[in-house]
Design a protein around this motif. Structure first.
Motif, short mmCIF file in Angstrom:
data_model
loop_
_atom_site.label_atom_id
_atom_site.label_comp_id
_atom_site.label_asym_id
_atom_site.label_seq_id
_atom_site.Cartn_x
_atom_site.Cartn_y
_atom_site.Cartn_z
N GLU B 37 21.25 41.94 27.86
CA GLU B 37 22.44 41.18 28.26
C GLU B 37 22.29 39.75 27.72
O GLU B 37 21.29 39.09 27.96
CB GLU B 37 22.58 41.19 29.79
CG GLU B 37 23.54 40.18 30.38
CD GLU B 37 24.97 40.25 29.81
OE1 GLU B 37 25.57 41.34 29.83
OE2 GLU B 37 25.45 39.21 29.32
N THR B 108 39.27 39.31 38.92
CA THR B 108 40.00 39.10 40.17
C THR B 108 39.94 40.36 41.06
O THR B 108 40.83 40.58 41.88
CB THR B 108 41.45 38.70 39.90
OG1 THR B 108 42.06 39.68 39.05
CG2 THR B 108 41.55 37.34 39.24
N SER B 487 39.09 47.72 34.63
CA SER B 487 37.66 47.85 35.00
C SER B 487 37.33 49.18 35.66
O SER B 487 36.29 49.79 35.38
CB SER B 487 37.26 46.70 35.92
OG SER B 487 37.51 45.49 35.27
C1 LIG Z 1 39.47 35.87 34.61
C2 LIG Z 1 39.44 37.37 34.49
C3 LIG Z 1 40.00 38.15 35.49
C4 LIG Z 1 40.00 39.54 35.37
N1 LIG Z 1 40.49 40.31 36.40
C5 LIG Z 1 40.42 41.65 36.33
C6 LIG Z 1 40.81 42.47 37.42
O1 LIG Z 1 41.23 41.98 38.46
N2 LIG Z 1 40.70 43.81 37.30
C7 LIG Z 1 40.24 44.40 36.16
O2 LIG Z 1 40.18 45.63 36.09
N3 LIG Z 1 39.84 43.65 35.11
C8 LIG Z 1 39.89 42.31 35.18
N4 LIG Z 1 39.45 41.54 34.13
C9 LIG Z 1 38.97 42.22 32.93
C10 LIG Z 1 37.58 42.78 33.13
O3 LIG Z 1 36.67 41.76 33.41
C11 LIG Z 1 37.15 43.52 31.86
O4 LIG Z 1 38.15 44.43 31.48
C12 LIG Z 1 35.87 44.27 32.07
O5 LIG Z 1 34.88 43.41 32.53
C13 LIG Z 1 35.47 44.94 30.80
O6 LIG Z 1 34.31 45.68 31.02
P1 LIG Z 1 33.35 46.02 29.81
O7 LIG Z 1 32.24 46.85 30.31
O8 LIG Z 1 34.18 46.53 28.70
O9 LIG Z 1 32.80 44.61 29.29
P2 LIG Z 1 32.33 43.30 30.07
O10 LIG Z 1 32.47 43.46 31.52
O11 LIG Z 1 32.99 42.17 29.40
O12 LIG Z 1 30.77 43.27 29.77
C14 LIG Z 1 30.26 43.04 28.49
C15 LIG Z 1 28.90 42.39 28.65
O13 LIG Z 1 28.23 42.44 27.41
C16 LIG Z 1 27.62 41.20 27.15
N5 LIG Z 1 27.50 41.07 25.70
C17 LIG Z 1 28.48 40.82 24.81
N6 LIG Z 1 27.98 40.79 23.56
C18 LIG Z 1 26.66 41.03 23.68
C19 LIG Z 1 25.59 41.13 22.73
N7 LIG Z 1 25.81 40.99 21.43
N8 LIG Z 1 24.34 41.36 23.19
C20 LIG Z 1 24.11 41.51 24.53
N9 LIG Z 1 25.08 41.43 25.46
C21 LIG Z 1 26.34 41.20 25.03
C22 LIG Z 1 28.53 40.18 27.78
O14 LIG Z 1 27.83 39.00 28.08
C23 LIG Z 1 29.00 40.91 29.03
O15 LIG Z 1 28.17 40.66 30.13
C24 LIG Z 1 39.44 40.15 34.23
C25 LIG Z 1 38.87 39.36 33.24
C26 LIG Z 1 38.85 37.99 33.35
C27 LIG Z 1 38.22 37.16 32.27
#
Ligand SMILES: Cc1cc2nc3c(=O)[nH]c(=O)nc-3n(C[C@H](O)[C@H](O)[C@H](O)COP(=O)(O)OP(=O)(O)OC[C@H]3O[C@@H](n4cnc5c(N)ncnc54)[C@H](O)[C@@H]3O)c2cc1C
Lengths: 163, 504
Positions: B37, B108, B487
């Motif tokens: 991470e 959120t 999410s």
């Molecule tokens: C302000 C805000 C509010 C939101 N509210 C909602 C909500 O209410 N409900 C909802 O469903 N979604 C919401 N979202 C969207 C939600 O956060 C994302 O859709 C979700 O987190 C995506 O999940 P993921 O597993 O694809 O990636 P992420 O949760 O983004 O996780 C990716 C992880 O990989 C890490 N990473 C990236 N590149 C690298 C690398 N090269 N090497 C190592 N680690 C790396 C990042 O640091 C991160 O921790 C919101 C987003 C934001 C910004």
């Protein structure tokens, strides 16, 4: 025991390693795909034959010098990967060149071969043969040897990196 | 070559919804798992970094800004341990999180399950009925519930209900499930969550998007990730993966260790890319186009990207609302549907974290009546494309890709703003000066699941076509936008991918 023992993530991981360890790292490296090396790669001299018989302090000085402008070699440029006959050249002074001393690129067993036997090179350099293997994404380990008759004698180790 | 090689059964890249679930289930299934991470641990507990408070604190918590407009291409890394990443492309701003727990740290909390027909765009093997048990697994870990079933409605929700009624949208009004421990906000209680971790109930501070200092948000670093660690998974922080390459027996992963200031590498039989949509695309495209270590991937890589139809707006001088901070940020929606009954868009008020931003009183007073509206809609498939420009990602997206949707969003926002008596509606909150510009917190797609490499980048098990042992498990898997908070679906997809990986 894993069959693959690559642990170098950076050229600096290999600095100061003995000849045997470098050979082992090379052995565990992967054959680069024929189109893999393309463009300019930063080079680093890792070890020169005979250096491991020198006292550690002298070796350290040579390591340090290898990373300074006193060694004007900067890396290698590889011609477009998707053309049939590939060539490349060495890059000096800055990463943009000038380019001097060229080679032909071909494939041999598990390595990409850099053959310096090209008409543009002065005769002594035409005996040089390089082999390159991938240690990881963007990181390659190369061995330079000289050919005389049937024999090839390894001369030095270098890395190429485009991280 | 110092030390023995780092060798794992699985390396999981990223610890957000996809990564945390993958790490937990693969480790529970007996695999030796390493999570890489790029961010750090956040929270009030000792050893964690405190969530930002105050305008300066928030500015200081920006991890990096990727600016790729015109001829200016820069990635300014302010602090590798920062919380927010801003990616400013030609027509699209993307806000994402960085840290152990990924987007769950700042989201959120809305856990919305798509309606059955959404799964028609996924490979044939996956249908809504089959997905249900994976959603149930996520539910039993994160325990989401709608606010109106758990506690008295906070004033801002009552105001939103009134607004929906006055705007003639009462029938379409709903409270989504949110993953927050709810209770009496004046007398917070502690609970032990499904992962055995202690949480406190929500005090309605409304600072969800700045991170929850109270531990009321049921984030991944309080659920799936501790469970993963108990099952033996290792979590390495400040480790940013740069590229991957196949080896004779599996994969090599190369990363930059920000704490040590040097590169490291590890080996694994399989790699699960869960770095978030842009993070995963960056690793795949960099490995393919720069390191040239990934060949034979689907030509669809990078296609089908969208911002999930997101659009934000500021409503100024409205008289209907209470100050926006009371209660979890975003927990009441208006929904519209297409003529054939399919979900079209969700529109709600996203509370601005006034208290957390710590604005001076006189500024805060002037801002009473300022509210943020956030909408997401079911954008047309294939509205955007992500490519590698030689140094970083280039995102080709604009709202013309589905202009009908964005016009409809503006229309719905206008109705709400007019009904709320707002003096002004600043719509399309984005930094791009372009009229087609927009912003998103839900980047999705680019590694869409498909039946074959002609239609998708991965199969229904999240396995990348043409790359044995390489999986994707995050938002990039979406074949098209859902127009819903993603999410819950990402977590359920990761549950399914992990289960099938363990049984393959
Ligand atoms: C302000 C805000 C509010 C939101 N509210 C909602 C909500 O209410 N409900 C909802 O469903 N979604 C919401 N979202 C969207 C939600 O956060 C994302 O859709 C979700 O987190 C995506 O999940 P993921 O597993 O694809 O990636 P992420 O949760 O983004 O996780 C990716 C992880 O990989 C890490 N990473 C990236 N590149 C690298 C690398 N090269 N090497 C190592 N680690 C790396 C990042 O640091 C991160 O921790 C919101 C987003 C934001 C910004």
């Amino acid at each position: 025991m894993p069959t693959n023992t690559i642990t170098a993530a950076d050229s600096t991981d290999l600095l100061g390693e003995g000849w045997g360890d470098l050979e082992q790292a090379f052995e565990s490296g992967q054959e680069p795909d024929s189109t893999e090396l393309d463009g300019v790669y930063r080079g680093r001299l890792i070890s020169v034959r005979g250096i491991d018989v020198l006292p550690p302090l002298v070796r350290r000085v040579v390591d340090i010098l290898a990373g300074t402008p006193l060694l004007p070699w900067r890396g290698k440029r590889f011609g477009a990967a998707d053309v049939g006959r590939r060539s490349g050249s060495n890059v000096w002074l800055t990463m943009r060149g000038p380019d001097l001393i060229s080679f032909r690129v071909s494939r041999a067993e598990r390595s990409l071969v850099l053959d310096y036997d090209v008409p543009a090179n002065p005769p002594p350099l035409r005996t040089i043969l390089g082999e390159v293997r991938r240690l990881g994404p963007g990181l390659y380990l190369g061995r330079m040897s000289v050919r005389s008759g049937q024999r090839t004698t390894p001369l030095l180790w270098f890395t190429l990196d485009n991280a | 070559m110092r030390g023995p090689p780092l060798q794992y059964d699985a390396i999981v890249v990223g610890s957000g919804f996809g990564g945390a679930v993958s790490a937990c289930r693969l480790a529970e299934g007996g695999m030796r798992v390493l999570v890489l991470e790029r961010g750090t641990w956040w929270g009030a507990e000792p050893g964690r970094r405190s969530f930002p408070r105050g305008l300066l604190g928030v500015a200081r918590s920006v991890r990096n800004i990727r600016f790729r407009r015109g001829i200016v291409h820069r990635n300014l890394v302010r602090d590798p341990a920062g919380l927010y990443e801003l990616s400013l492309y030609e027509h699209l701003d993307v806000v994402t999180a960085s840290g152990v727990g990924g987007g769950s740290l700042v989201y959120t909390n809305v856990m919305e399950e798509p309606e059955d027909e959404f799964f028609d765009c996924f490979p044939q093997e996956m249908r809504a009925g089959e997905m249900r048990r994976y959603f149930d697994r996520v539910r039993s870990m994160l325990r989401p519930a709608p606010i109106d079933k758990a506690t008295a409605l906070p004033p801002k929700n009552e105001a939103y209900v009134r607004l929906a009624r006055a705007a003639g949208r009462e029938d379409n009004h709903e409270h989504p499930d949110i993953a927050v421990v709810l209770g009496d906000p004046d007398e917070p209680r502690t609970v032990v969550n499904a992962a055995g971790e202690v949480q406190s109930s929500c005090n309605f501070c409304g600072n969800c998007v700045l991170g929850c200092m109270e531990g009321a948000k049921t984030t991944l670093d309080r659920t799936y990730l501790p469970a993963a660690m108990r099952a033996g998974a290792e979590i390495a922080t400040l480790t940013e993966v740069e590229g991957i390459s196949p080896t004779n027996t599996g994969w090599q992963v190369r990363w930059f260790d920000h704490a040590a200031g040097r590169r490291r590498a590890g080996l694994a039989d399989r790699v699960v890319l869960a770095a978030g949509t842009l993070g995963t695309l960056r690793i795949l495209l960099r490995s393919r186009d720069r390191y040239r270590t990934l060949r034979g991937l689907s030509p669809r890589l990078g296609a089908g990207f969208s911002g999930n139809g997101d659009q934000g707006a500021l409503m100024l001088g409205s008289s209907l609302f209470f100050a926006g901070e009371q209660g979890p940020s975003f927990n009441a929606f208006i929904r519209t549907r297409t003529s054939d009954g399919r979900h079209r868009l969700l529109l709600g008020e996203a509370g601005i974290p006034w208290t957390g931003l710590g604005l001076p009183v006189h500024v805060a007073r002037r801002l009473v009546g300022t509210h943020m509206l956030l909408c997401m809609g079911r954008e047309e498939p294939d509205s955007g494309t992500v490519t590698w420009d030689g140094n970083d990602l280039s995102v080709d997206w604009d709202s013309l890709g589905d202009s009908d949707l964005f016009e409809e969003i503006e229309h719905e926002m206008d109705i709400l703003a007019t009904t709320a008596g707002a003096s002004r509606l600043v719509s399309r909150l984005a930094t791009s000066p372009h009229p087609l510009g927009n912003a998103t917190v839900h980047p999705l797609g680019g590694c869409g699941m498909g039946d074959s490499p002609d239609t998708g980048v991965t199969d229904h098990r999240g396995r990348v076509f043409g790359a044995d042992g390489l999986h994707v498990a995050d938002g990039s898997l979406y074949p098209r936008a859902s127009g819903l908070p993603p999410s819950m679906t990402i977590a359920a997809l990761a549950e399914r991918i992990a289960e099938l990986a363990l049984h393959s």
